[in-house]
Design a protein around this motif. Sequence first.
Motif, PDB file in Angstrom:
ATOM      1  N   VAL A  85      -7.427   2.887  -4.856  1.00 32.21           N
ATOM      2  CA  VAL A  85      -6.751   2.407  -3.461  1.00 32.21           C
ATOM      3  C   VAL A  85      -6.033   3.651  -3.087  1.00 32.21           C
ATOM      4  N   GLU A  86      -5.313   4.318  -3.963  1.00 33.01           N
ATOM      5  CA  GLU A  86      -4.615   5.626  -3.664  1.00 33.01           C
ATOM      6  C   GLU A  86      -5.268   6.653  -3.026  1.00 33.01           C
TER       7      GLU A  86
ATOM      8  N   MET B 234      -6.498   5.909   0.475  1.00 25.06           N
ATOM      9  CA  MET B 234      -5.533   6.270   1.410  1.00 25.06           C
ATOM     10  C   MET B 234      -5.157   7.698   1.737  1.00 25.06           C
TER      11      MET B 234
ATOM     12  N   GLU C  62      -2.650  13.601  -5.873  1.00 23.46           N
ATOM     13  CA  GLU C  62      -2.385  12.215  -6.083  1.00 23.46           C
ATOM     14  C   GLU C  62      -2.494  11.449  -7.322  1.00 23.46           C
ATOM     15  N   LEU C  63      -3.321  11.895  -8.321  1.00 25.90           N
ATOM     16  CA  LEU C  63      -3.599  11.312  -9.559  1.00 25.90           C
ATOM     17  C   LEU C  63      -3.297  12.165 -10.838  1.00 25.90           C
TER      18      LEU C  63
ATOM     19  N   LYS D 177       0.684  -1.099  -0.014  1.00 20.09           N
ATOM     20  CA  LYS D 177      -0.046   0.071  -0.160  1.00 20.09           C
ATOM     21  C   LYS D 177       0.966   1.356   0.067  1.00 20.09           C
TER      22      LYS D 177
ATOM     23  N   GLU E 185      -0.196  -6.441 -11.227  1.00 18.21           N
ATOM     24  CA  GLU E 185      -1.134  -5.480 -10.616  1.00 18.21           C
ATOM     25  C   GLU E 185      -0.610  -4.203 -10.304  1.00 18.21           C
TER      26      GLU E 185
ATOM     27  N   ASP F 127      -8.233   3.929 -12.176  1.00 24.42           N
ATOM     28  CA  ASP F 127      -8.375   2.530 -12.161  1.00 24.42           C
ATOM     29  C   ASP F 127      -8.372   2.041 -10.870  1.00 24.42           C
TER      30      ASP F 127
ATOM     31  N   ARG G  13       2.930   1.193 -11.324  1.00 20.81           N
ATOM     32  CA  ARG G  13       3.175   2.275 -10.311  1.00 20.81           C
ATOM     33  C   ARG G  13       4.707   1.977  -9.751  1.00 20.81           C
TER      34      ARG G  13
ATOM     35  N   LEU H 283      -6.306   0.545  -8.619  1.00 19.18           N
ATOM     36  CA  LEU H 283      -5.279   0.841  -7.772  1.00 19.18           C
ATOM     37  C   LEU H 283      -5.346   2.399  -7.372  1.00 19.18           C
ATOM     38  N   GLY H 284      -5.704   3.121  -8.421  1.00 20.08           N
ATOM     39  CA  GLY H 284      -5.994   4.686  -8.278  1.00 20.08           C
ATOM     40  C   GLY H 284      -7.030   5.017  -7.131  1.00 20.08           C
TER      41      GLY H 284
ATOM     42  N   ASP I  40      -5.933   9.620   5.440  1.00 22.94           N
ATOM     43  CA  ASP I  40      -4.837  10.681   5.744  1.00 22.94           C
ATOM     44  C   ASP I  40      -5.414  11.995   6.030  1.00 22.94           C
TER      45      ASP I  40
ATOM     46  N   ILE J  62       2.740   1.699  -3.269  1.00 25.58           N
ATOM     47  CA  ILE J  62       1.526   2.339  -4.370  1.00 25.58           C
ATOM     48  C   ILE J  62       1.539   3.667  -4.267  1.00 25.58           C
ATOM     49  N   LYS J  63       1.371   4.224  -2.969  1.00 30.11           N
ATOM     50  CA  LYS J  63       1.321   5.437  -2.627  1.00 30.11           C
ATOM     51  C   LYS J  63       2.429   6.402  -3.195  1.00 30.11           C
TER      52      LYS J  63
ATOM     53  N   LYS K   6       4.718   5.265  -5.433  1.00 30.91           N
ATOM     54  CA  LYS K   6       4.857   5.042  -6.733  1.00 30.91           C
ATOM     55  C   LYS K   6       6.177   4.429  -6.959  1.00 30.91           C
TER      56      LYS K   6
END
Lengths: 242, 79
Positions: free
Chosen positions: B43-44, B47, B17-18, A122, A167, B38, A171, B40-41, B51, A125-126, A128
């Motif tokens: 998920v980002e 998160m 973030e994106l 996690k 997956e 997507d 990233r 995963l995006g 925060d 991913i954040k 990258k």
Amino acid sequence: MKTVFVTGASRGIGKSIALELGKDYQVIVGFSNSKDKADEVAEEIKKLGGESLAVQLNIADRNSVDEAFNLIEKTYKQVDILINNAGITKDNILPRMKDDEWNDVIQTNLTGNFYTSQRAIKKMIKNKWGRLIFISSVVGISGNQGQANYAASKAGLIGLSKSISKEVGSRNITSNVIAPGYIETDMTSFIDDENRENIIEQLSIKRMGMPEDIANMVSFLCKDESEYITGQVIPIDGGLTT
Amino acid sequence: MEVNEVFDKVKSLFEEELGIDSEKITMDAKLEEDLEIDSLGIVEVVMAFEDEFEIEIDDEELTDVGTVGQAVNLLHSKL
């Protein structure tokens, strides 16, 4: 400086990886029981001018994994590179294998690495950026008598790592498996001299492997220069599986 | 916090973030189709929400979230 978490780093291949990576990264020395040995590894890294911390965890227990990561993230923000190295053996031939022997090995060697990887990914991913490296075994590719549980767990890591690589590739996170052959560690110390000679006979490189042979490849896979290598299984076995 | 304040924060998180173009970010914008986020995006951004707003979001709460507006309303209800 990036932070590396090496599980099972108090001895053998994990220790060698921790010491090698200590030259370039902050290294978390993960251990389950051998606190004194893990502390020694961390001290050795510090003596060479590096930064290191020994952290106790039982990777088979999700709560224990979470606690360890909480502790690490308090000091180092995040784990940038995860080396899933910890593993156990409980050998037996299939007709005699107990449920406990099967379950314990799968829970630690496969499910435990799912826990650590899920927790680490996690933040990667954040951020990258990230590296996951699984220490599997040639046994996971070829199988081995008396090791159905161990071989299944190590083969399972290949599917896990390949799926992760697909997956999170977008990233800048890579995931790879290293499959060591016969490496001189406590885990292979039971092999007697006669068997040792027979093993070496089968190899293209006429010696047993050393933990450093693994650590050198891990070190390369951690670097930016390895960014186009992902979802791969890299045997380091002196030519055993050729 | 008012709904429009939550929207402003969400908008800036999506941009930061994106890297999504701020003009595209409206209450009606669909996360996957319009903003091309997507899985995963998602998920980002979750998160990032956790925060920013100091809350926890369960996966189950996200099943009905398909637009920016639905995300804003979910966050607003949790504050």
